[in-house]
Design a protein around this motif. Sequence first.
Motif, short mmCIF file in Angstrom:
data_model
loop_
_atom_site.label_atom_id
_atom_site.label_comp_id
_atom_site.label_asym_id
_atom_site.label_seq_id
_atom_site.Cartn_x
_atom_site.Cartn_y
_atom_site.Cartn_z
N MET A 74 -8.59 3.46 2.45
CA MET A 74 -9.03 2.63 1.33
C MET A 74 -7.86 2.14 0.51
O MET A 74 -7.83 1.00 0.04
CB MET A 74 -10.00 3.43 0.45
CG MET A 74 -11.34 3.72 1.12
SD MET A 74 -12.43 4.73 0.08
CE MET A 74 -12.80 3.56 -1.25
N PHE B 288 -14.89 -0.79 -4.97
CA PHE B 288 -14.17 0.21 -4.17
C PHE B 288 -13.48 1.23 -5.07
O PHE B 288 -13.45 2.42 -4.76
CB PHE B 288 -13.16 -0.48 -3.26
CG PHE B 288 -13.78 -1.27 -2.15
CD1 PHE B 288 -14.31 -0.64 -1.03
CD2 PHE B 288 -13.85 -2.65 -2.21
CE1 PHE B 288 -14.89 -1.36 0.00
CE2 PHE B 288 -14.42 -3.39 -1.18
CZ PHE B 288 -14.95 -2.73 -0.08
N ARG C 100 -16.09 3.69 -6.31
CA ARG C 100 -16.47 4.65 -5.28
C ARG C 100 -15.37 5.70 -5.08
O ARG C 100 -15.65 6.87 -4.90
CB ARG C 100 -16.75 3.93 -3.96
CG ARG C 100 -17.98 3.07 -3.97
CD ARG C 100 -19.26 3.92 -4.04
NE ARG C 100 -20.43 3.06 -4.15
CZ ARG C 100 -21.02 2.76 -5.30
NH1 ARG C 100 -20.57 3.26 -6.44
NH2 ARG C 100 -22.07 1.97 -5.33
N GLN D 94 -20.30 8.96 0.89
CA GLN D 94 -19.82 7.79 0.14
C GLN D 94 -18.60 7.20 0.83
O GLN D 94 -18.44 5.97 0.93
CB GLN D 94 -19.45 8.20 -1.29
CG GLN D 94 -20.65 8.53 -2.15
CD GLN D 94 -21.17 7.29 -2.87
OE1 GLN D 94 -21.08 6.18 -2.39
NE2 GLN D 94 -21.74 7.50 -4.04
N SER E 108 -19.59 5.23 3.91
CA SER E 108 -20.22 3.95 3.58
C SER E 108 -19.20 2.90 3.19
O SER E 108 -19.43 1.70 3.34
CB SER E 108 -21.24 4.13 2.46
OG SER E 108 -20.61 4.42 1.22
N GLN E 109 -18.05 3.32 2.68
CA GLN E 109 -17.01 2.37 2.29
C GLN E 109 -16.12 1.97 3.46
O GLN E 109 -15.60 0.86 3.51
CB GLN E 109 -16.13 2.98 1.18
CG GLN E 109 -16.88 3.30 -0.10
CD GLN E 109 -17.63 2.10 -0.65
OE1 GLN E 109 -17.05 1.03 -0.83
NE2 GLN E 109 -18.92 2.27 -0.90
#
Length: 391
Positions: A267, A282, A285, A342, A345-346
């Motif tokens: 990420m 983002f 999260r 979580q 899902s990202q």
Amino acid sequence: MDRLDGTVYWGADQPSLATLYASVEALLPRWHKRAEEARRLGKLPRESVDELFDAGLLQLAMPKRFGGLELDWPVLAEVARLAARACPSTAWIVGLVGGHIQIVSRFPAEALNAVFRGGARQLVTTGSATAAGGISRDGGAYRVDGRWRLGSGVDYATWVIVSGSCLHPSRRDARTVMALLPAIDIEIGDDWQAIGMAGTGSRDIIIRDRSLSESWAQPLDNVLGRSAERGGHYLQSVSLIPYLTSVIVGPLLGCAEGAVAAGLAIMRERHGRQPNGNQWAFAMRAGEISADIECARLLYRSILSRLHEAGCNGRDLSDRDYAAIKRDRARLTRLCMNAVQQLMSQLGTSVIAQTHPVQRHWCDLQVMAAHMDVNWDRAMADYGTALLVQL
């Protein structure tokens, strides 16, 4: 005292623990590299098992009189937590299977002499659930005949413990009996096909009509219950069940930490610039994920500290205290599950391959979270009952 990376120290001999934890951290790259091989094999590679023995990581809870390190119980969970960042299956063998040596050390002298005659390099697996047959009384002895499921690490076991309900001739009620056998007396089922934690090698244990004396088959209460006569470290004297069932928090938390570390790195690479527009989602999260993990760490330290303090004081947990431990184990599990869900899902489809570390950790976490010792409904009902009955 805590290190900045979250490693927790218990006991007075902190320099020795620092050396121990450093040796574990040095092995993490090897275990991470072999994690996919362990999944494919359905058991740990032999090299990993040899490293666990060589580093003393399967002797952490073994009494010193048998050649073990006899360290405080939280150290077992902490080493498992560190290991799970690289390979949760390796962590499971260290923490849950490694803790089984404490069960063996509570058997009568005849059994102990036979077990440790071969030295301290012993791996003890247990049959977690009876699939067929069981244990019966046979005059002055016991007869073991049946099939037990989920014997983690059984491919490398030197000794095996199975349990079952057994009706004693002098009693009207059945008592759970724990039977200890050498691994050469069992057969291993070829039936381990798991979506996660495949490297634990948790195969069936098959025992065909073995007769055991009372030194080798003991009522569960005699083995796991409180006994001041054993002396030595508190793990030898207190009721052992709360400790055995709680070590799972180490692999659970470490597995989630390993997934989050790998996922946040992805990420960060994708969205690490100053957030704007969709970038804020983002960033939010990432904040939620880190908050869940930090809350899980606080519960982890609380669970370990309460159990360790009770042990040091020679005190068994009350029913309500144990219910609170179970409640917090279940909450820790949900926090870890939520954080990794979580994260998944990202990250999207880029991590869905079985060989991807984040996907592998996610699958491993699903399997660990299904364990009865962290079952949400049962844990909350037990604590809620204790709370309401007191009120």
